[in-house]
Scaffold this active site. Sequence first.
Site, PDB file in Angstrom:
ATOM      1  N   LYS A   1      -4.080   3.921   2.263  1.00  0.00           N
ATOM      2  CA  LYS A   1      -5.225   3.171   1.765  1.00  0.00           C
ATOM      3  C   LYS A   1      -6.290   4.102   1.183  1.00  0.00           C
ATOM      4  O   LYS A   1      -6.927   3.786   0.178  1.00  0.00           O
ATOM      5  CB  LYS A   1      -5.812   2.319   2.896  1.00  0.00           C
TER       6      LYS A   1
ATOM      7  N   ILE B   1     -10.855  -8.446   2.801  1.00  0.00           N
ATOM      8  CA  ILE B   1     -12.140  -7.918   2.321  1.00  0.00           C
ATOM      9  C   ILE B   1     -12.061  -7.654   0.822  1.00  0.00           C
ATOM     10  O   ILE B   1     -11.201  -6.886   0.362  1.00  0.00           O
ATOM     11  CB  ILE B   1     -12.510  -6.611   3.049  1.00  0.00           C
TER      12      ILE B   1
ATOM     13  N   GLU C   1      -5.262  -6.332  -4.579  1.00  0.00           N
ATOM     14  CA  GLU C   1      -6.394  -6.415  -3.657  1.00  0.00           C
ATOM     15  C   GLU C   1      -5.950  -6.400  -2.198  1.00  0.00           C
ATOM     16  O   GLU C   1      -6.619  -5.818  -1.336  1.00  0.00           O
ATOM     17  CB  GLU C   1      -7.197  -7.691  -3.930  1.00  0.00           C
TER      18      GLU C   1
ATOM     19  N   LYS D   1       0.811  -1.220   0.000  1.00  0.00           N
ATOM     20  CA  LYS D   1       0.000   0.000   0.000  1.00  0.00           C
ATOM     21  C   LYS D   1       0.844   1.270   0.000  1.00  0.00           C
ATOM     22  O   LYS D   1       0.479   2.266  -0.633  1.00  0.00           O
ATOM     23  CB  LYS D   1      -0.932   0.004   1.212  1.00  0.00           C
TER      24      LYS D   1
ATOM     25  N   GLY E   1      -0.661  -8.391  19.410  1.00  0.00           N
ATOM     26  CA  GLY E   1      -0.127  -8.456  18.057  1.00  0.00           C
ATOM     27  C   GLY E   1      -0.869  -7.601  17.054  1.00  0.00           C
ATOM     28  O   GLY E   1      -0.592  -7.668  15.849  1.00  0.00           O
TER      29      GLY E   1
ATOM     30  N   ASP F   1      -0.914   4.762   7.706  1.00  0.00           N
ATOM     31  CA  ASP F   1      -1.420   3.550   7.065  1.00  0.00           C
ATOM     32  C   ASP F   1      -2.790   3.804   6.430  1.00  0.00           C
ATOM     33  O   ASP F   1      -3.023   3.457   5.264  1.00  0.00           O
ATOM     34  CB  ASP F   1      -1.516   2.428   8.105  1.00  0.00           C
TER      35      ASP F   1
END
Length: 429
Positions: free
Chosen positions: A199, A130, A123, A99, A181, A195
């Site tokens: 996206k 998803i 994807e 990404k 985690g 992040d």
Amino acid sequence: MALLGCGVVGSEVVRLLREQSADLAARVGAPLELAGIAVRRLDRAREGIDPALFTTDAHSLVTRDDVDLVVEVIGGIEPARTLMLEAMKAGKSVITANKALLAEDGGTLFAAAREYGTDLYYEASVAGAIPLLRPLRESLVGDHVHRVLGIVNGTTNYILDQMDTHGAGFNEALEEAQSLGYAEADPTADVEGFDAAAKAAILARLAFHTPVTAADVHREGITEVTAADVAGAKEMDSVVKLLAICERVPAEDGRNGGRGVSVRVYPAMIPRSHPLASVREAYNAVFVEAESAGSLMFYGAGAGGAPTASAILGDLVAVARNLVGGSQGPVEVTYAELPVLPMGETVTRYYVQLDVADRSGVLATVAEEFARHEVSIKAVRQEGLGEDAQLVVVTHRAPDAALSATVERLRELDIVREVASVMRVEGEQ
């Protein structure tokens, strides 16, 4: 095929290839054979994988004659970009979960795929398992997408969920996310919104056929979200979520293309009645609003080795089918070339909580500042606290620049002891 990287995701890809080899061959129409795996260190133990597959010469691997397609899961900008470009130049199709690279320099990769007639599928780069990008790229290609709104980072969703449901503080919730985690030792990319912004750029590019990079995305993280913000949301029967929002801004003359696009990531209050409010723990969910299809919701596990590997295998089957059939998948296009509007021009709503002096005329003075900046007040609530009072104002929709300027002016007023909370409000008309 060649695999670049063999960490958590790469290892899962190898496991699925091995365990589902017969099914995958039946679905593709030909066997999927792993020709090699590029890694940085050969001496690291990787249980269950043939050591003969490993090599540190990634450049040679991606151009080998016996490699038809390349799966990239090493992440980062370089050497991933160079390796993918070399692979496509050599006629290899590419599947990636990267990404950060797609958001920073996706245009270069898409141009290479067009030039060399190869597939570029990605994807797994947004929302893990998803199926979201392919519906945007293929299923909705005949529709007109107006808005994409969603939770695309599981770490921040887990933290905010713990703050809402258990009354945890930010640091406490972050430590728990790390112990489970869900968060990295260095959580900056997640909690500061990097992040989610990457996206959002990918989603906006697909939804609006417009070049958008991570640098175009207005980004705010959740590190400044306080207990007061969460409590204020509860009083409004709302929750706080880190939202990625991509929307087409209508043109004043009604042109279908719109005036531009707004792409932003920030924490916001949404009503508990909104479906996104019920997205718990580390799950992701995305709403897509299209002209003919209406509202569509995509929900599921947004991160982790197995979910990400599932998305990669889906792309792998699709690309392999194209190779067997001698065809090529959809080519990325950005024909619309809509401008990305600055945050100040974005129309939104604010929740503002003020600690003020409890005396006559305070409410009128505060309301006058909102009026001076042409911001309409939707609701106001005042509660006495001894010599002071707590004042909560919820606005109607207005340009973000006007709302921000109003808040800055309120901070300067003598009657305002503190601007305790400022948060945007989404999910309401």
